[in-house]
Design a protein around this motif. Sequence first.
Motif, PDB file in Angstrom:
ATOM      1  N   VAL A 220      39.936 -11.469  23.082  1.00  0.00           N
ATOM      2  CA  VAL A 220      39.958 -11.028  24.475  1.00  0.00           C
ATOM      3  C   VAL A 220      38.828 -11.713  25.225  1.00  0.00           C
ATOM      4  O   VAL A 220      37.655 -11.567  24.862  1.00  0.00           O
ATOM      5  N   TYR A 221      39.182 -12.460  26.265  1.00  0.00           N
ATOM      6  CA  TYR A 221      38.162 -13.157  27.057  1.00  0.00           C
ATOM      7  C   TYR A 221      37.696 -12.271  28.209  1.00  0.00           C
ATOM      8  O   TYR A 221      38.507 -11.748  28.980  1.00  0.00           O
ATOM      9  N   HIS A 222      36.390 -12.106  28.334  1.00  0.00           N
ATOM     10  CA  HIS A 222      35.795 -11.415  29.476  1.00  0.00           C
ATOM     11  C   HIS A 222      34.386 -11.971  29.644  1.00  0.00           C
ATOM     12  O   HIS A 222      33.703 -12.243  28.655  1.00  0.00           O
ATOM     13  N   PRO A 223      33.928 -12.153  30.874  1.00  0.00           N
ATOM     14  CA  PRO A 223      32.613 -12.766  31.091  1.00  0.00           C
ATOM     15  C   PRO A 223      31.492 -12.029  30.369  1.00  0.00           C
ATOM     16  O   PRO A 223      31.560 -10.813  30.146  1.00  0.00           O
ATOM     17  N   CYS A 224      30.464 -12.771  29.998  1.00  0.00           N
ATOM     18  CA  CYS A 224      29.267 -12.139  29.446  1.00  0.00           C
ATOM     19  C   CYS A 224      28.548 -11.385  30.565  1.00  0.00           C
ATOM     20  O   CYS A 224      28.731 -11.683  31.748  1.00  0.00           O
ATOM     21  N   GLN A 225      27.713 -10.443  30.200  1.00  0.00           N
ATOM     22  CA  GLN A 225      27.106  -9.548  31.184  1.00  0.00           C
ATOM     23  C   GLN A 225      25.937 -10.125  31.986  1.00  0.00           C
ATOM     24  O   GLN A 225      25.779  -9.776  33.157  1.00  0.00           O
ATOM     25  N   PRO A 226      25.064 -10.963  31.404  1.00  0.00           N
ATOM     26  CA  PRO A 226      23.809 -11.306  32.085  1.00  0.00           C
ATOM     27  C   PRO A 226      23.938 -11.837  33.506  1.00  0.00           C
ATOM     28  O   PRO A 226      23.079 -11.548  34.357  1.00  0.00           O
ATOM     29  N   LEU A 227      24.978 -12.607  33.816  1.00  0.00           N
ATOM     30  CA  LEU A 227      25.109 -13.164  35.164  1.00  0.00           C
ATOM     31  C   LEU A 227      25.366 -12.093  36.215  1.00  0.00           C
ATOM     32  O   LEU A 227      25.163 -12.322  37.402  1.00  0.00           O
ATOM     33  N   TRP A 228      25.820 -10.933  35.789  1.00  0.00           N
ATOM     34  CA  TRP A 228      26.063  -9.817  36.705  1.00  0.00           C
ATOM     35  C   TRP A 228      24.950  -8.767  36.633  1.00  0.00           C
ATOM     36  O   TRP A 228      24.823  -7.937  37.510  1.00  0.00           O
ATOM     37  N   GLN A 229      24.164  -8.811  35.573  1.00  0.00           N
ATOM     38  CA  GLN A 229      23.244  -7.700  35.295  1.00  0.00           C
ATOM     39  C   GLN A 229      21.771  -8.032  35.510  1.00  0.00           C
ATOM     40  O   GLN A 229      21.011  -7.167  35.950  1.00  0.00           O
ATOM     41  N   GLY A 230      21.347  -9.235  35.165  1.00  0.00           N
ATOM     42  CA  GLY A 230      19.907  -9.494  35.177  1.00  0.00           C
ATOM     43  C   GLY A 230      19.542 -10.900  35.597  1.00  0.00           C
ATOM     44  O   GLY A 230      20.376 -11.804  35.617  1.00  0.00           O
ATOM     45  N   MET A 231      18.267 -11.082  35.899  1.00  0.00           N
ATOM     46  CA  MET A 231      17.743 -12.373  36.321  1.00  0.00           C
ATOM     47  C   MET A 231      16.524 -12.709  35.476  1.00  0.00           C
ATOM     48  O   MET A 231      15.690 -11.832  35.210  1.00  0.00           O
ATOM     49  N   SER A 232      16.422 -13.965  35.040  1.00  0.00           N
ATOM     50  CA  SER A 232      15.357 -14.364  34.121  1.00  0.00           C
ATOM     51  C   SER A 232      14.397 -15.328  34.809  1.00  0.00           C
ATOM     52  O   SER A 232      14.808 -16.412  35.244  1.00  0.00           O
ATOM     53  N   ILE A 233      13.133 -14.930  34.851  1.00  0.00           N
ATOM     54  CA  ILE A 233      12.117 -15.679  35.590  1.00  0.00           C
ATOM     55  C   ILE A 233      11.024 -16.133  34.631  1.00  0.00           C
ATOM     56  O   ILE A 233      10.415 -15.323  33.936  1.00  0.00           O
ATOM     57  N   GLY A 234      10.779 -17.440  34.597  1.00  0.00           N
ATOM     58  CA  GLY A 234       9.748 -17.992  33.736  1.00  0.00           C
ATOM     59  C   GLY A 234       8.353 -17.754  34.283  1.00  0.00           C
ATOM     60  O   GLY A 234       8.167 -17.348  35.437  1.00  0.00           O
ATOM     61  N   TRP A 235       7.356 -18.035  33.467  1.00  0.00           N
ATOM     62  CA  TRP A 235       5.963 -17.768  33.836  1.00  0.00           C
ATOM     63  C   TRP A 235       5.536 -18.525  35.086  1.00  0.00           C
ATOM     64  O   TRP A 235       4.636 -18.087  35.816  1.00  0.00           O
ATOM     65  N   ASP A 236       6.177 -19.658  35.381  1.00  0.00           N
ATOM     66  CA  ASP A 236       5.807 -20.473  36.537  1.00  0.00           C
ATOM     67  C   ASP A 236       6.640 -20.166  37.769  1.00  0.00           C
ATOM     68  O   ASP A 236       6.515 -20.850  38.799  1.00  0.00           O
ATOM     69  N   GLY A 237       7.507 -19.164  37.687  1.00  0.00           N
ATOM     70  CA  GLY A 237       8.319 -18.773  38.832  1.00  0.00           C
ATOM     71  C   GLY A 237       9.712 -19.366  38.843  1.00  0.00           C
ATOM     72  O   GLY A 237      10.550 -18.954  39.657  1.00  0.00           O
ATOM     73  N   ARG A 238       9.984 -20.324  37.969  1.00  0.00           N
ATOM     74  CA  ARG A 238      11.340 -20.884  37.921  1.00  0.00           C
ATOM     75  C   ARG A 238      12.307 -19.849  37.357  1.00  0.00           C
ATOM     76  O   ARG A 238      11.966 -19.104  36.441  1.00  0.00           O
ATOM     77  N   VAL A 239      13.501 -19.829  37.914  1.00  0.00           N
ATOM     78  CA  VAL A 239      14.532 -18.888  37.490  1.00  0.00           C
ATOM     79  C   VAL A 239      15.565 -19.654  36.678  1.00  0.00           C
ATOM     80  O   VAL A 239      16.009 -20.738  37.082  1.00  0.00           O
ATOM     81  N   PHE A 240      15.954 -19.090  35.538  1.00  0.00           N
ATOM     82  CA  PHE A 240      16.880 -19.753  34.634  1.00  0.00           C
ATOM     83  C   PHE A 240      18.230 -19.037  34.635  1.00  0.00           C
ATOM     84  O   PHE A 240      18.345 -17.887  35.056  1.00  0.00           O
ATOM     85  N   LEU A 241      19.241 -19.737  34.127  1.00  0.00           N
ATOM     86  CA  LEU A 241      20.611 -19.256  34.202  1.00  0.00           C
ATOM     87  C   LEU A 241      20.768 -17.844  33.650  1.00  0.00           C
ATOM     88  O   LEU A 241      21.406 -16.987  34.264  1.00  0.00           O
ATOM     89  N   CYS A 242      20.210 -17.589  32.471  1.00  0.00           N
ATOM     90  CA  CYS A 242      20.359 -16.266  31.862  1.00  0.00           C
ATOM     91  C   CYS A 242      19.268 -16.068  30.816  1.00  0.00           C
ATOM     92  O   CYS A 242      18.467 -16.973  30.554  1.00  0.00           O
ATOM     93  N   CYS A 243      19.261 -14.903  30.190  1.00  0.00           N
ATOM     94  CA  CYS A 243      18.235 -14.569  29.213  1.00  0.00           C
ATOM     95  C   CYS A 243      18.380 -15.362  27.921  1.00  0.00           C
ATOM     96  O   CYS A 243      17.499 -15.326  27.065  1.00  0.00           O
ATOM     97  N   GLY A 244      19.484 -16.100  27.766  1.00  0.00           N
ATOM     98  CA  GLY A 244      19.634 -16.965  26.614  1.00  0.00           C
ATOM     99  C   GLY A 244      19.045 -18.346  26.819  1.00  0.00           C
ATOM    100  O   GLY A 244      18.957 -19.141  25.871  1.00  0.00           O
ATOM    101  N   ASP A 245      18.617 -18.636  28.035  1.00  0.00           N
ATOM    102  CA  ASP A 245      18.103 -19.966  28.372  1.00  0.00           C
ATOM    103  C   ASP A 245      16.591 -20.025  28.167  1.00  0.00           C
ATOM    104  O   ASP A 245      15.820 -20.204  29.108  1.00  0.00           O
TER     105      ASP A 245
END
Length: 317
Positions: A220-245
């Motif tokens: 069953v295909y269904h999108p992963c949750q992180p793109l709808w649920q959370g935002m990942s910000i690195g120590w320098d302020g850059r934002v990455f695609l998801c928590c797996g990045d």
Amino acid sequence: MHWRLSWYLKQTRLRHPPQFINLEPTNACNLSCIWCVADRSRTKGMLSLSLAENILDQAAAAKVREVRLFLAGEPLLYPHITALVSLVNERNLKSVIHTNAMLLTEEMSNDIIGAGLSEISFSVNGITSREVSENQPGADLYTMIANIRTFLSLSNNSPDSVTSTILQIIRKRHDRQRAETRRFIRETFIQERPDRILLLEPHSWSGQLTSCSEDSKHTVYHPCQPLWQGMSIGWDGRVFLCCGDLNGSVPVGDMTRSSLMEIWLGTELTEARCAVAGNKRANRPLCSSCDAVWWNKHPLMADMRRAAWRLTGGMDR
């Protein structure tokens, strides 16, 4: 929750804020876990408190609920971790730390409990000294367990503590070793027990860790949750695609140049949601190999079953 409904419906133009943000204190780590994909390609650094305050102010204004103070590194290496926890709590946001517990001294434990840490999870990759040293090079099982026990004792005996505790034991083939893992837990945490204990298997980090990628059993295909649920910000302020990045291979914004909600609702993340929602991931880095989009049934079914289970007091019908 708004994010969950929009995720169920595969809506790509969101109206809700992220439920949580990963705010990375540092991407430095004291271990070299074999099930981590952080490849040291990013410049090592520390989050400035001024940038943290700016991000947290925006998170509070946007009604983000939770701030997870970790991403690619070990948060207890950050010299201002107690101050950072306090900054989160001052804005009435839930503060969370995930740690390997090697640096969790009694003094550190007292400090972050006193700062009002909401939740802490401990990651232990094995139940024997040999297993842990192989899976988490640089770690010592006895040190980790001693530090976790001390934290549990201090938290449970502090009248002001609000910290909930989670123990994560990660092993391959848990289904074949569940009995011995549970025996280890019973014998190790006789007096002070974590609030929750999770028996987990290593995951593939969006398909990057091929040795842990799942066989295609789920259909069953269904999108992963992180793109709808959370935002990942690195120590320098850059934002990455998801928590797996963890390596910052797909930057989608920069908190030093744009606002939190501008990035969350911006072109890069919206296009990523569209691609994942429509299963048009072939040419998208990380998304193309991610196995978190495959389910054994529609996730709504599992959530409805879980809700019914809770309504009946956790008893099977």
